[in-house]
Design a protein around this motif. Structure first.
Motif, PDB file in Angstrom:
ATOM      1  N   ALA A 133       0.831  -1.206   0.000  1.00  0.00           N
ATOM      2  CA  ALA A 133       0.000   0.000   0.000  1.00  0.00           C
ATOM      3  C   ALA A 133       0.864   1.254   0.000  1.00  0.00           C
ATOM      4  N   SER A 134       1.906   1.246   0.814  1.00  0.00           N
ATOM      5  CA  SER A 134       2.808   2.405   0.870  1.00  0.00           C
ATOM      6  C   SER A 134       3.452   2.664  -0.476  1.00  0.00           C
ATOM      7  N   LEU A 135       3.927   1.604  -1.112  1.00  0.00           N
ATOM      8  CA  LEU A 135       4.575   1.746  -2.420  1.00  0.00           C
ATOM      9  C   LEU A 135       3.579   2.232  -3.471  1.00  0.00           C
ATOM     10  N   ALA A 136       2.369   1.701  -3.435  1.00  0.00           N
ATOM     11  CA  ALA A 136       1.352   2.112  -4.414  1.00  0.00           C
ATOM     12  C   ALA A 136       1.001   3.594  -4.247  1.00  0.00           C
ATOM     13  N   ILE A 137       0.805   4.029  -3.017  1.00  0.00           N
ATOM     14  CA  ILE A 137       0.443   5.431  -2.780  1.00  0.00           C
ATOM     15  C   ILE A 137       1.612   6.343  -3.141  1.00  0.00           C
ATOM     16  N   ALA A 138       2.817   5.973  -2.713  1.00  0.00           N
ATOM     17  CA  ALA A 138       3.996   6.787  -3.018  1.00  0.00           C
ATOM     18  C   ALA A 138       4.223   6.866  -4.525  1.00  0.00           C
ATOM     19  N   THR A 139       3.996   5.768  -5.217  1.00  0.00           N
ATOM     20  CA  THR A 139       4.148   5.755  -6.674  1.00  0.00           C
ATOM     21  C   THR A 139       3.103   6.645  -7.332  1.00  0.00           C
ATOM     22  N   ALA A 140       1.864   6.565  -6.863  1.00  0.00           N
ATOM     23  CA  ALA A 140       0.804   7.410  -7.416  1.00  0.00           C
ATOM     24  C   ALA A 140       1.121   8.892  -7.195  1.00  0.00           C
ATOM     25  N   LEU A 141       1.607   9.231  -6.014  1.00  0.00           N
ATOM     26  CA  LEU A 141       1.992  10.623  -5.747  1.00  0.00           C
ATOM     27  C   LEU A 141       3.136  11.059  -6.657  1.00  0.00           C
ATOM     28  N   THR A 142       4.062  10.145  -6.898  1.00  0.00           N
ATOM     29  CA  THR A 142       5.201  10.459  -7.767  1.00  0.00           C
ATOM     30  C   THR A 142       4.737  10.694  -9.198  1.00  0.00           C
ATOM     31  N   VAL A 143       3.830   9.874  -9.681  1.00  0.00           N
ATOM     32  CA  VAL A 143       3.282  10.066 -11.029  1.00  0.00           C
ATOM     33  C   VAL A 143       2.606  11.433 -11.123  1.00  0.00           C
ATOM     34  N   CYS A 144       1.842  11.797 -10.105  1.00  0.00           N
ATOM     35  CA  CYS A 144       1.205  13.129 -10.082  1.00  0.00           C
ATOM     36  C   CYS A 144       2.261  14.225 -10.103  1.00  0.00           C
ATOM     37  N   ALA A 145       3.350  14.030  -9.352  1.00  0.00           N
ATOM     38  CA  ALA A 145       4.426  15.021  -9.324  1.00  0.00           C
ATOM     39  C   ALA A 145       5.092  15.151 -10.693  1.00  0.00           C
ATOM     40  N   TYR A 146       5.249  14.026 -11.398  1.00  0.00           N
ATOM     41  CA  TYR A 146       5.804  14.091 -12.761  1.00  0.00           C
ATOM     42  C   TYR A 146       4.909  14.926 -13.678  1.00  0.00           C
ATOM     43  N   PHE A 147       3.599  14.657 -13.643  1.00  0.00           N
ATOM     44  CA  PHE A 147       2.681  15.425 -14.489  1.00  0.00           C
ATOM     45  C   PHE A 147       2.707  16.904 -14.119  1.00  0.00           C
ATOM     46  N   ALA A 148       2.760  17.182 -12.821  1.00  0.00           N
ATOM     47  CA  ALA A 148       2.815  18.583 -12.383  1.00  0.00           C
ATOM     48  C   ALA A 148       4.094  19.248 -12.886  1.00  0.00           C
ATOM     49  N   MET A 149       5.214  18.541 -12.809  1.00  0.00           N
ATOM     50  CA  MET A 149       6.489  19.105 -13.270  1.00  0.00           C
ATOM     51  C   MET A 149       6.447  19.360 -14.776  1.00  0.00           C
ATOM     52  N   LEU A 150       5.922  18.411 -15.525  1.00  0.00           N
ATOM     53  CA  LEU A 150       5.826  18.610 -16.973  1.00  0.00           C
ATOM     54  C   LEU A 150       4.930  19.797 -17.305  1.00  0.00           C
ATOM     55  N   TYR A 151       3.858  19.954 -16.558  1.00  0.00           N
ATOM     56  CA  TYR A 151       2.958  21.084 -16.775  1.00  0.00           C
ATOM     57  C   TYR A 151       3.687  22.399 -16.490  1.00  0.00           C
ATOM     58  N   VAL A 152       4.374  22.478 -15.358  1.00  0.00           N
ATOM     59  CA  VAL A 152       5.098  23.695 -14.985  1.00  0.00           C
ATOM     60  C   VAL A 152       6.209  23.991 -15.998  1.00  0.00           C
ATOM     61  N   LEU A 153       6.935  22.968 -16.408  1.00  0.00           N
ATOM     62  CA  LEU A 153       7.992  23.182 -17.404  1.00  0.00           C
ATOM     63  C   LEU A 153       7.396  23.733 -18.700  1.00  0.00           C
ATOM     64  N   GLY A 154       6.240  23.222 -19.090  1.00  0.00           N
ATOM     65  CA  GLY A 154       5.572  23.730 -20.291  1.00  0.00           C
ATOM     66  C   GLY A 154       5.170  25.183 -20.148  1.00  0.00           C
ATOM     67  N   LEU A 155       4.726  25.546 -18.952  1.00  0.00           N
ATOM     68  CA  LEU A 155       4.325  26.938 -18.702  1.00  0.00           C
ATOM     69  C   LEU A 155       5.495  27.917 -18.851  1.00  0.00           C
ATOM     70  N   VAL A 156       6.678  27.473 -18.411  1.00  0.00           N
ATOM     71  CA  VAL A 156       7.849  28.363 -18.463  1.00  0.00           C
ATOM     72  C   VAL A 156       8.664  28.175 -19.736  1.00  0.00           C
ATOM     73  N   GLY A 157       8.177  27.324 -20.642  1.00  0.00           N
ATOM     74  CA  GLY A 157       8.815  27.183 -21.948  1.00  0.00           C
ATOM     75  C   GLY A 157      10.007  26.242 -22.000  1.00  0.00           C
ATOM     76  N   ILE A 158      10.143  25.382 -21.003  1.00  0.00           N
ATOM     77  CA  ILE A 158      11.238  24.397 -21.034  1.00  0.00           C
ATOM     78  C   ILE A 158      10.714  23.135 -21.670  1.00  0.00           C
ATOM     79  N   GLU A 159      11.386  22.724 -22.745  1.00  0.00           N
ATOM     80  CA  GLU A 159      10.956  21.552 -23.494  1.00  0.00           C
ATOM     81  C   GLU A 159      11.913  20.397 -23.235  1.00  0.00           C
ATOM     82  N   ILE A 160      11.331  19.262 -22.941  1.00  0.00           N
ATOM     83  CA  ILE A 160      12.160  18.070 -22.687  1.00  0.00           C
ATOM     84  C   ILE A 160      12.030  17.145 -23.885  1.00  0.00           C
TER      85      ILE A 160
END
Length: 116
Positions: free
Chosen positions: A89-116
């Motif tokens: 359960a801990s791994l599943a929740i931590a992984t889900a939070l990490t996936v959300c953090a990845y999407f948030a980072m990609l969104y923020v990078l897109g806002l500031v014009g950083i392309e990966i």
């Protein structure tokens, strides 16, 4: 095909080495795991396959930006484990939070014009 097999075997050996080292010493296992072996190997394989240093530079930049949200896993997992949740359960929740953090980072990078 032989080249791909060698790449898979070498990479697998490194992952098993981290696991075995961690059985003996959490500190030593963490030290080996914290070295960006996967990224370094990926850069070596990419250079060997393409010789394109610009691709390696882009990969390195992308890894830099995406390491930041990956830290969510390493912060949240021990919190959940110490709170008494079981490992799955801990791994599943931590992984889900990490996936959300990845999407948030990609969104923020897109806002500031950083392309990966």
């Amino acid at each position: 095909m032989l080249y791909a097999t060698i790449k898979v075997l070498l990479t697998s050996v490194l992952v098993v080495a981290v696991s075995e080292a961690a059985k003996r010493s959490a500190l030593f296992g963490a030290l080996i795991a914290s070295v960006p072996l996967t990224s370094v190997l990926a850069m070596i394989w990419l250079y060997a396959d393409t010789g394109d240093t610009e691709k390696i530079a882009r990969l390195s930049t992308g890894v830099f930006w995406l390491v930041l949200p990956s830290l969510v896993l390493f912060v949240s997992l021990p919190v959940f484990l110490r709170a008494g949740l079981g490992f799955p359960a801990s791994l599943a929740i931590a992984t889900a939070l990490t996936v959300c953090a990845y999407f948030a980072m990609l969104y923020v990078l897109g806002l500031v014009g950083i392309e990966i």
